[in-house]
Design a protein around this motif. Structure first.
Motif, PDB file in Angstrom:
ATOM      1  N   VAL A  76     134.840  34.431  52.007  1.00 50.59           N
ATOM      2  CA  VAL A  76     134.404  33.151  52.566  1.00 50.59           C
ATOM      3  C   VAL A  76     133.164  32.653  51.810  1.00 50.59           C
ATOM      4  CG1 VAL A  76     133.424  32.021  54.606  1.00 50.59           C
ATOM      5  CG2 VAL A  76     135.400  33.543  54.849  1.00 50.59           C
ATOM      6  N   LYS A  77     132.234  33.553  51.533  1.00 57.38           N
ATOM      7  CA  LYS A  77     131.000  33.160  50.862  1.00 57.38           C
ATOM      8  C   LYS A  77     131.237  32.790  49.406  1.00 57.38           C
ATOM      9  CE  LYS A  77     126.279  34.725  49.968  1.00 57.38           C
ATOM     10  NZ  LYS A  77     125.280  35.823  50.170  1.00 57.38           N
ATOM     11  N   SER A  78     131.980  33.625  48.684  1.00 64.38           N
ATOM     12  CA  SER A  78     132.128  33.398  47.245  1.00 64.38           C
ATOM     13  C   SER A  78     133.142  32.313  46.913  1.00 64.38           C
ATOM     14  CB  SER A  78     132.538  34.701  46.563  1.00 64.38           C
ATOM     15  OG  SER A  78     133.811  35.130  47.024  1.00 64.38           O
ATOM     16  N   THR A  79     134.201  32.220  47.709  1.00 64.22           N
ATOM     17  CA  THR A  79     135.277  31.289  47.389  1.00 64.22           C
ATOM     18  C   THR A  79     135.234  30.029  48.247  1.00 64.22           C
ATOM     19  OG1 THR A  79     136.693  33.136  46.695  1.00 64.22           O
ATOM     20  CG2 THR A  79     137.775  31.021  47.170  1.00 64.22           C
ATOM     21  N   VAL A  80     135.282  30.187  49.548  1.00 60.97           N
ATOM     22  CA  VAL A  80     135.326  29.012  50.430  1.00 60.97           C
ATOM     23  C   VAL A  80     134.014  28.230  50.341  1.00 60.97           C
ATOM     24  CG1 VAL A  80     135.761  28.182  52.770  1.00 60.97           C
ATOM     25  CG2 VAL A  80     136.890  30.263  51.964  1.00 60.97           C
ATOM     26  N   LEU A 102     127.300  30.456  60.516  1.00 62.29           N
ATOM     27  CA  LEU A 102     127.889  30.683  61.837  1.00 62.29           C
ATOM     28  C   LEU A 102     128.361  32.122  62.007  1.00 62.29           C
ATOM     29  CD1 LEU A 102     130.044  27.428  62.180  1.00 62.29           C
ATOM     30  CD2 LEU A 102     127.822  27.906  63.234  1.00 62.29           C
ATOM     31  N   LEU A 103     128.621  32.805  60.900  1.00 66.18           N
ATOM     32  CA  LEU A 103     129.109  34.178  60.939  1.00 66.18           C
ATOM     33  C   LEU A 103     127.957  35.168  60.811  1.00 66.18           C
ATOM     34  CD1 LEU A 103     132.239  33.902  58.626  1.00 66.18           C
ATOM     35  CD2 LEU A 103     132.261  34.502  61.048  1.00 66.18           C
ATOM     36  N   HIS A 104     127.985  36.179  61.651  1.00 64.65           N
ATOM     37  CA  HIS A 104     126.971  37.238  61.585  1.00 64.65           C
ATOM     38  C   HIS A 104     127.704  38.573  61.537  1.00 64.65           C
ATOM     39  CE1 HIS A 104     122.967  39.015  62.204  1.00 64.65           C
ATOM     40  NE2 HIS A 104     123.591  39.923  62.935  1.00 64.65           N
ATOM     41  N   VAL A 105     127.513  39.314  60.442  1.00 63.11           N
ATOM     42  CA  VAL A 105     128.178  40.604  60.261  1.00 63.11           C
ATOM     43  C   VAL A 105     127.181  41.722  60.535  1.00 63.11           C
ATOM     44  CG1 VAL A 105     129.580  42.013  58.712  1.00 63.11           C
ATOM     45  CG2 VAL A 105     129.562  39.519  58.453  1.00 63.11           C
ATOM     46  N   THR A 106     127.590  42.699  61.327  1.00 60.36           N
ATOM     47  CA  THR A 106     126.669  43.775  61.680  1.00 60.36           C
ATOM     48  C   THR A 106     127.426  45.052  62.027  1.00 60.36           C
ATOM     49  OG1 THR A 106     124.781  44.371  63.109  1.00 60.36           O
ATOM     50  CG2 THR A 106     126.625  43.182  64.138  1.00 60.36           C
ATOM     51  N   ASP A 107     126.698  46.159  61.988  1.00 59.10           N
ATOM     52  CA  ASP A 107     127.199  47.453  62.450  1.00 59.10           C
ATOM     53  C   ASP A 107     126.384  47.971  63.627  1.00 59.10           C
ATOM     54  OD1 ASP A 107     129.338  48.001  60.617  1.00 59.10           O
ATOM     55  OD2 ASP A 107     127.844  48.409  59.062  1.00 59.10           O
TER      56      ASP A 107
END
Length: 258
Positions: free
Chosen positions: A216-220, A233-238
């Motif tokens: 999404v970041k590199s292409t979209v 809007l997206l938050h990625v976490t562990d």
């Protein structure tokens, strides 16, 4: 916390739903679902003449959903795979997320099915929170899991999806399949187009979601198909605490504007 597989687990027999109707064991039922019969254009021509009556059923389903969920306090919808085994680490993770949401004062809403959905409902219920399941009529899954405190069964996906959005202040997506991806991108579209506001979407599990986020970041985003605010809007976490923090901060920002 470890997964409890003791004999007092509240199992239930395999069941199928026709909206509010529950069919268990050897009850006879049709192989198709209500959604399938609605969307499939094939069949006898007299099927067309039943469409106006279907509108009343759809209306009733919205009324039932709104009525059942109108008093729900602040809540978070959590998605994840129905195929997650109870002895899988993602099941334990779901339980912990459900418990963390309950401790933070949020009800946990899931699709009400097995796997990760069951785990989240279980964690929320065990922690004393409100565990909500919004089930759907499917030909291959059993009904609401036994850890759902408040459950509503739907015939139509679009009705159910409305409830997921309307009564939640955030989405948390555990690793899942097409259903999870569908809800993820629908939520992002609604936020992007300002149909809903202050609605964070948390992708839990960097190893699972990292490739999607990078694309999404590199292409979209990289090709200008979305803006910088859309990517944010997206938050990625562990980290569970981090996920709950995002939810709480977004909820406070929403409260400040209402």
């Amino acid at each position: 916390m470890t997964v409890d597989e003791s004999t007092d687990y509240p199992e239930h027999p395999r069941e199928k739903h026709r909206g509010p109707v529950v069919l268990r064991r050897d009850s006879r039922h049709e192989d198709s679902t209500t959604d399938q019969r609605l969307l499939d254009a094939r069949g006898p021509s007299d099927w067309v003449h039943t469409d106006p009556w279907r509108v009343l059923r759809i209306q009733a389903e919205f009324v039932e959903g709104f009525g059942a969920l109108a008093e729900v306090p602040r809540a978070v919808t959590v998605f994840g795979s129905a195929r997650t085994p109870r002895d899988h680490p993602e099941y334990e993770l779901g339980r912990k997320i459900g418990a963390a949401l309950a401790h933070a004062g949020f009800a946990a809403i899931t699709g009400g099915g097995p796997g990760s959905m069951e785990a989240v409902n279980r964690g929320a219920s065990e922690a004393g929170g409100l565990s909500i399941g919004l089930g759907i009529e499917l030909p291959f899954e059993q009904g609401l899991n036994p850890w759902v405190d408040l459950g509503v069964n739907f015939r139509y996906f679009f009705t159910r999806k409305t409830m997921f959005i309307k009564y939640a202040q955030a989405f948390i997506c555990l690793p899942g399949g097409f259903g999870t991806l569908d809800e993820l991108f629908e939520a992002l579209t609604l936020v992007q187009t300002k149909k809903v506001t202050k609605f964070p979407v948390v992708l839990f599990g960097r190893s699972y979601w990292g490739g999607l986020y990078d694309w999404v970041k590199s292409t979209v985003y990289g090709e200008g198909k979305i803006g910088e605010k859309d990517l944010a809007l997206l938050h990625v976490t562990d980290d569970i605490d981090d996920a709950v923090r995002v939810v709480l901060e977004s909820y406070k920002a929403w409260e400040d504007t209402h």
